[in-house]
Design a protein around this motif. Sequence first.
Motif, PDB file in Angstrom:
ATOM      1  N   LEU A  14       0.847  -1.193   0.000  1.00  0.00           N
ATOM      2  CA  LEU A  14       0.000   0.000   0.000  1.00  0.00           C
ATOM      3  C   LEU A  14       0.877   1.235   0.000  1.00  0.00           C
ATOM      4  CD1 LEU A  14      -2.461  -1.154   2.799  1.00  0.00           C
ATOM      5  CD2 LEU A  14      -3.025  -0.895   0.367  1.00  0.00           C
TER       6      LEU A  14
ATOM      7  N   SER B  52       0.467   5.505   0.787  1.00  0.00           N
ATOM      8  CA  SER B  52      -0.403   6.606   1.197  1.00  0.00           C
ATOM      9  C   SER B  52       0.190   7.901   0.651  1.00  0.00           C
ATOM     10  CB  SER B  52      -0.525   6.593   2.723  1.00  0.00           C
ATOM     11  OG  SER B  52      -1.575   7.396   3.137  1.00  0.00           O
TER      12      SER B  52
ATOM     13  N   GLY C 271       3.562   8.244   0.499  1.00  0.00           N
ATOM     14  CA  GLY C 271       4.845   7.820  -0.056  1.00  0.00           C
ATOM     15  C   GLY C 271       6.061   8.400   0.645  1.00  0.00           C
TER      16      GLY C 271
ATOM     17  N   THR D 211       7.632   7.667   3.370  1.00  0.00           N
ATOM     18  CA  THR D 211       8.598   6.650   3.800  1.00  0.00           C
ATOM     19  C   THR D 211       8.809   5.633   2.681  1.00  0.00           C
ATOM     20  OG1 THR D 211       8.149   6.850   6.153  1.00  0.00           O
ATOM     21  CG2 THR D 211       8.914   4.708   5.408  1.00  0.00           C
TER      22      THR D 211
ATOM     23  N   THR E  34       0.825  11.093   5.976  1.00  0.00           N
ATOM     24  CA  THR E  34      -0.547  10.859   6.434  1.00  0.00           C
ATOM     25  C   THR E  34      -0.571  10.136   7.777  1.00  0.00           C
ATOM     26  OG1 THR E  34      -0.655   8.686   5.387  1.00  0.00           O
ATOM     27  CG2 THR E  34      -1.271  10.575   4.018  1.00  0.00           C
TER      28      THR E  34
ATOM     29  N   ASP F 111       5.634  10.631  15.936  1.00  0.00           N
ATOM     30  CA  ASP F 111       4.822  11.319  16.948  1.00  0.00           C
ATOM     31  C   ASP F 111       3.435  10.701  17.142  1.00  0.00           C
ATOM     32  OD1 ASP F 111       6.617  13.643  17.576  1.00  0.00           O
ATOM     33  OD2 ASP F 111       6.457  13.893  15.408  1.00  0.00           O
TER      34      ASP F 111
ATOM     35  N   ARG G  19      13.184  16.564  12.824  1.00  0.00           N
ATOM     36  CA  ARG G  19      12.055  16.865  13.730  1.00  0.00           C
ATOM     37  C   ARG G  19      11.399  15.604  14.303  1.00  0.00           C
ATOM     38  NH1 ARG G  19      13.571  21.569  14.880  1.00  0.00           N
ATOM     39  NH2 ARG G  19      11.581  22.095  15.813  1.00  0.00           N
TER      40      ARG G  19
HETATM   41  C1  LIG Z   1      12.340  14.273   6.200  1.00  0.00           C
HETATM   42  C2  LIG Z   1      11.270  13.603   7.003  1.00  0.00           C
HETATM   43  C3  LIG Z   1      10.987  14.074   8.280  1.00  0.00           C
HETATM   44  C4  LIG Z   1       9.992  13.454   9.047  1.00  0.00           C
HETATM   45  N1  LIG Z   1       9.752  13.932  10.310  1.00  0.00           N
HETATM   46  C5  LIG Z   1       8.814  13.323  11.072  1.00  0.00           C
HETATM   47  C6  LIG Z   1       8.538  13.780  12.397  1.00  0.00           C
HETATM   48  O1  LIG Z   1       9.059  14.781  12.893  1.00  0.00           O
HETATM   49  N2  LIG Z   1       7.600  13.097  13.104  1.00  0.00           N
HETATM   50  C7  LIG Z   1       6.925  12.015  12.594  1.00  0.00           C
HETATM   51  O2  LIG Z   1       6.094  11.432  13.291  1.00  0.00           O
HETATM   52  N3  LIG Z   1       7.154  11.582  11.344  1.00  0.00           N
HETATM   53  C8  LIG Z   1       8.069  12.210  10.572  1.00  0.00           C
HETATM   54  N4  LIG Z   1       8.276  11.768   9.295  1.00  0.00           N
HETATM   55  C9  LIG Z   1       7.422  10.659   8.780  1.00  0.00           C
HETATM   56  C10 LIG Z   1       6.258  11.221   7.956  1.00  0.00           C
HETATM   57  O3  LIG Z   1       5.563  12.146   8.702  1.00  0.00           O
HETATM   58  C11 LIG Z   1       5.235  10.179   7.464  1.00  0.00           C
HETATM   59  O4  LIG Z   1       4.208   9.990   8.389  1.00  0.00           O
HETATM   60  C12 LIG Z   1       5.783   8.815   7.245  1.00  0.00           C
HETATM   61  O5  LIG Z   1       6.930   8.964   6.431  1.00  0.00           O
HETATM   62  C13 LIG Z   1       4.760   7.926   6.538  1.00  0.00           C
HETATM   63  O6  LIG Z   1       4.503   8.509   5.295  1.00  0.00           O
HETATM   64  P1  LIG Z   1       3.173   8.318   4.471  1.00  0.00           P
HETATM   65  O7  LIG Z   1       2.012   8.668   5.290  1.00  0.00           O
HETATM   66  O8  LIG Z   1       3.368   9.046   3.198  1.00  0.00           O
HETATM   67  O9  LIG Z   1       3.080   6.741   4.243  1.00  0.00           O
HETATM   68  P2  LIG Z   1       3.767   5.832   3.087  1.00  0.00           P
HETATM   69  O10 LIG Z   1       5.209   6.190   2.963  1.00  0.00           O
HETATM   70  O11 LIG Z   1       2.962   5.876   1.855  1.00  0.00           O
HETATM   71  O12 LIG Z   1       3.597   4.413   3.750  1.00  0.00           O
HETATM   72  C14 LIG Z   1       4.342   4.046   4.906  1.00  0.00           C
HETATM   73  C15 LIG Z   1       4.070   2.575   5.243  1.00  0.00           C
HETATM   74  O13 LIG Z   1       2.723   2.428   5.700  1.00  0.00           O
HETATM   75  C16 LIG Z   1       1.993   1.519   4.856  1.00  0.00           C
HETATM   76  N5  LIG Z   1       0.660   2.115   4.726  1.00  0.00           N
HETATM   77  C17 LIG Z   1       0.380   3.355   4.275  1.00  0.00           C
HETATM   78  N6  LIG Z   1      -0.934   3.612   4.387  1.00  0.00           N
HETATM   79  C18 LIG Z   1      -1.494   2.496   4.923  1.00  0.00           C
HETATM   80  C19 LIG Z   1      -2.832   2.164   5.292  1.00  0.00           C
HETATM   81  N7  LIG Z   1      -3.863   3.015   5.139  1.00  0.00           N
HETATM   82  N8  LIG Z   1      -3.054   0.933   5.829  1.00  0.00           N
HETATM   83  C20 LIG Z   1      -2.035   0.054   6.012  1.00  0.00           C
HETATM   84  N9  LIG Z   1      -0.742   0.330   5.673  1.00  0.00           N
HETATM   85  C21 LIG Z   1      -0.486   1.544   5.151  1.00  0.00           C
HETATM   86  C22 LIG Z   1       2.767   1.443   3.555  1.00  0.00           C
HETATM   87  O14 LIG Z   1       2.577   0.214   2.894  1.00  0.00           O
HETATM   88  C23 LIG Z   1       4.195   1.629   4.043  1.00  0.00           C
HETATM   89  O15 LIG Z   1       4.695   0.403   4.529  1.00  0.00           O
HETATM   90  C24 LIG Z   1       9.254  12.362   8.523  1.00  0.00           C
HETATM   91  C25 LIG Z   1       9.531  11.903   7.218  1.00  0.00           C
HETATM   92  C26 LIG Z   1      10.505  12.506   6.458  1.00  0.00           C
HETATM   93  C27 LIG Z   1      10.772  12.008   5.070  1.00  0.00           C
END
Ligand SMILES: Cc1cc2nc3c(=O)[nH]c(=O)nc-3n(C[C@H](O)[C@H](O)[C@H](O)COP(=O)(O)OP(=O)(O)OC[C@H]3O[C@@H](n4cnc5c(N)ncnc54)[C@H](O)[C@@H]3O)c2cc1C
Length: 264
Positions: free
Chosen positions: A27, A29, A31, A33, A108, A121, A182
């Motif tokens: 999946l 969301s 992207g 990570t 997300t 967080d 952060r």
């Molecule tokens: C530079 C940087 C700084 C960041 N700083 C912070 C911070 O300060 N604090 C913090 O908490 N986070 C931080 N993050 C993380 C960021 O906030 C995202 O929440 C995290 O990267 C997940 O991204 P995404 O929601 O796009 O999920 P994706 O990258 O799209 O997915 C992440 C994982 O979750 C799975 N997935 C996605 N959606 C679902 C769903 N609905 N059901 C089941 N599985 C699912 C995917 O298959 C994948 O394995 C940071 C990220 C970056 C790149």
Amino acid sequence: MYNFNYYRPLSLEEAAQVLSAASDGKLMSGGMTLIPTLKQRLANPSDLVDLSEIADLSGIEAKGDTVVIGATTTHAEVADSEVVKSQIPALAALAESIGDPQVRNRGTIGGSIANNDPAADYPAGLLGLGATIKTDRRQIPADDFFTGMFETALEEGEIVTAVSVPIPKKAAYAKFPNPASRYAIVGVMVAQGPAGTRVAVTGAGPGVFRVAKMETALEKNFSANAIEGISVPAKGLNADMHASADYRAHLVGVMARRAVTAAG
Ligand SMILES: Cc1cc2nc3c(=O)[nH]c(=O)nc-3n(C[C@H](O)[C@H](O)[C@H](O)COP(=O)(O)OP(=O)(O)OC[C@H]3O[C@@H](n4cnc5c(N)ncnc54)[C@H](O)[C@@H]3O)c2cc1C
């Protein structure tokens, strides 16, 4: 990046169908990570199922004593939401503290909790507020959802659809952030409300955890003084170039007291 098939379904049913038909589907969301992982060739999924066009998965709604947030709702949307700001300001502030504007506009809540990074967080936020995670199959209390470092109770192919957060009487989140990303070196959510008195910690250990001794003390007297003498053992906490285990243990106390003071 390796080759993969890309799907952008318009309904949850279609997403579940495509995912179950794939030999090694993943999946996506926002992207935030997943894409870096693919770019570094650390993952090689056969199919990518992008959830971003499924309208039902996004949005924020007050429902009775809870606020329900769709899985693909971005951190920026949570931070800016009038509903969240008025009902659970601690959660809006937590979302506002994530990463930078680019991360907050793509990342997300569903992706964050499914990923369960030990320094993220939302795991502390949702555990501290006593939230329930809704999936396409069931409802999972936050206490059972976060099972370890990058591990959750989600089964193969299970999709997070929303989180339901009980509106607390008092809550605040205090974080000592890594100055570059952060992410939390230590973050503590303290809340009192329908889910009881709860103290949840991220960043310090391999997974998010609650501090029972602090919760008991705050139950009797919700003040920073009440938890002044309570510490968590450094043994088993994370140690890296950013902070030793002892320093993280110390920060848990400092952040918890700050959160209690802010929660009032
Ligand atoms: C530079 C940087 C700084 C960041 N700083 C912070 C911070 O300060 N604090 C913090 O908490 N986070 C931080 N993050 C993380 C960021 O906030 C995202 O929440 C995290 O990267 C997940 O991204 P995404 O929601 O796009 O999920 P994706 O990258 O799209 O997915 C992440 C994982 O979750 C799975 N997935 C996605 N959606 C679902 C769903 N609905 N059901 C089941 N599985 C699912 C995917 O298959 C994948 O394995 C940071 C990220 C970056 C790149």
